[in-house]
Design a protein around this motif. Structure first.
Motif, PDB file in Angstrom:
ATOM      1  N   LYS A 179       0.831  -1.199   0.000  1.00 50.41           N
ATOM      2  CA  LYS A 179       0.000   0.000   0.000  1.00 50.41           C
ATOM      3  C   LYS A 179       0.870   1.254   0.000  1.00 50.41           C
ATOM      4  N   ARG A 181       3.897   1.495  -1.189  1.00 48.61           N
ATOM      5  CA  ARG A 181       4.600   1.568  -2.466  1.00 48.61           C
ATOM      6  C   ARG A 181       3.711   2.135  -3.558  1.00 48.61           C
ATOM      7  N   HIS A 182       2.433   1.793  -3.507  1.00 47.44           N
ATOM      8  CA  HIS A 182       1.519   2.251  -4.546  1.00 47.44           C
ATOM      9  C   HIS A 182       0.997   3.651  -4.282  1.00 47.44           C
ATOM     10  N   ILE A 184      -1.509   5.025  -2.638  1.00 46.39           N
ATOM     11  CA  ILE A 184      -2.899   5.030  -3.062  1.00 46.39           C
ATOM     12  C   ILE A 184      -3.478   6.437  -3.035  1.00 46.39           C
ATOM     13  N   PRO A 266      -3.465  -1.537  -6.579  1.00 45.21           N
ATOM     14  CA  PRO A 266      -2.720  -0.406  -7.152  1.00 45.21           C
ATOM     15  C   PRO A 266      -3.585   0.629  -7.861  1.00 45.21           C
ATOM     16  N   ASP A 267      -3.166   1.894  -7.735  1.00 43.18           N
ATOM     17  CA  ASP A 267      -3.696   2.966  -8.575  1.00 43.18           C
ATOM     18  C   ASP A 267      -3.199   2.803 -10.004  1.00 43.18           C
ATOM     19  N   TRP A 275       5.773   6.996 -12.773  1.00 43.32           N
ATOM     20  CA  TRP A 275       5.006   5.755 -12.606  1.00 43.32           C
ATOM     21  C   TRP A 275       5.103   4.938 -13.892  1.00 43.32           C
ATOM     22  N   VAL A 280       4.417  -1.386 -10.598  1.00 44.57           N
ATOM     23  CA  VAL A 280       3.367  -2.181  -9.953  1.00 44.57           C
ATOM     24  C   VAL A 280       3.710  -3.664 -10.049  1.00 44.57           C
ATOM     25  N   ASP A 283       6.623  -4.945  -7.760  1.00 48.48           N
ATOM     26  CA  ASP A 283       6.254  -5.116  -6.355  1.00 48.48           C
ATOM     27  C   ASP A 283       5.470  -6.405  -6.153  1.00 48.48           C
TER      28      ASP A 283
END
Length: 333
Positions: A179, A181-182, A184, A266-267, A275, A280, A283
């Motif tokens: 969470k 890392r992403h 959000i 992930p977003d 990004w 994503v 990870d």
């Protein structure tokens, strides 16, 4: 020029039958019109598009059939001749539809849904996302009402209960790290799409002696998490494994049976130049590696169990920091 790949590969690349493992990818975005997205995808994926229905295009490629769609069933299925619509809207006809189209493309996500892709083909998805960014695609950060995700549906090495337990334990342990890392976006934090698993269930899952068979694993999970709206959604997998057990807890026609996990956390931050799809995916590969290293998983699982107990140490040191440091020390990241 370096030929190093952006997308890392896990150690286990094949299923027990010897086939290369595959993953489905779902990308939600905005900033482009539906027609533009279809045309760009056709070009970038070297495919041939055909209109399957209103706002749904199917794109045949060498990787299989991609679907490009407006992610809203009521709009995709809208029929201006439907007698339930106001007479004034039916009389306006095409003008009304143009207005609806313009409004929908501003607030409803467009979505690219891939076929099951071999893990080793994911550089194509990396290139697709990068090129869509250059063309003006927008992600979650662009507006408060955007809650766009990038979802992965990875095939497991096998469907044995012990394998599932390892993957679920690895996800529970790494949830806070993933969470963070992403990062959000607030628009998705306000939704119920990516909830963590029940804390009671997590405690059961990470117990040192937890070794259920498939039916018991399903019932344990569904007792505390009877919903699709979880950061790691298991309902499509459970529909594939045993529909009767799933039906004891959940009846939802939206659940599609497939032998994969459904990673929803992930977003899609596609307009952020820092990004990438690979950020994503890589990870997720950390989770793959942990789930398939029994010794490391046992060690980190015990540390996670201890972190959930009330103690002075746990009040001053977060699990996120502990987990991050452990992963770095063991060269997982």
């Amino acid at each position: 020029m370096s030929d190093q790949k952006a997308c890392r590969m896990p150690d286990i690349l094949r299923t027990e039958s010897g086939e290369e493992r595959r993953v489905g990818v779902e990308i939600e975005l905005s900033g482009l019109s539906y027609e533009t997205l279809v045309q760009l995808s056709e070009k970038l994926l070297s495919g041939q598009a055909r209109q399957a229905s209103r706002y749904v295009a199917e794109l045949d490629t060498d990787l299989g059939k991609f679907t490009i769609e407006l992610d809203s069933d009521p709009i995709k299925d809208l029929d201006l001749q439907d007698e339930r619509l106001p007479q004034s809207m039916r009389e306006l006809g095409g003008q009304a539809m143009e207005f609806i189209d313009a409004a929908a493309e501003k607030i409803v996500p467009l979505e690219i849904v891939s076929p099951p892709l071999p893990f080793t083909s994911l550089e194509r998805v990396e290139a697709l996302c990068d090129e869509l960014r250059k063309a003006g695609a927008l992600g979650s950060r662009e507006a408060l009402y955007y809650a766009f995700g990038l979802q992965l549906n990875p095939e497991l090495p096998d469907l044995g209960a012990d394998t599932l337990v390892r993957y679920l334990q690895a996800f529970a342990i790494l949830y806070d790290w993933l969470k963070s890392r992403h990062q959000i976006d607030i628009s998705r934090k306000f939704t119920s799409y990516i909830e963590p698993w029940s804390s009671t269930y997590t405690d059961m899952l990470i117990a040192g002696d937890y070794a259920p068979d498939i039916k018991q694993l399903m019932r344990d999970y569904l007792k505390y998490n009877p919903t699709r709206n979880k950061a790691l959604d298991l309902l499509p997998l459970f529909a594939h494994l045993d529909k009767a057990v799933l039906a004891e807890f959940v009846e939802d026609e939206r659940i599609k049976s497939r032998p994969t996990l459904h990673y929803r956390l992930p977003d899609c931050d596609i307009d952020n130049p820092r990004w990438h799809f690979s950020t994503v995916w890589n990870d997720w590969v950390v989770l793959e590696q942990l789930a398939n290293n029994a010794e490391d998983l046992a060690e980190l699982r015990e540390m996670f169990r201890q972190s959930r107990k009330l103690s002075i140490r746990n009040l001053t040191l977060s699990w996120l920091d502990t987990c991050e440091q452990w992963l770095r020390n063991r060269d997982y990241v």
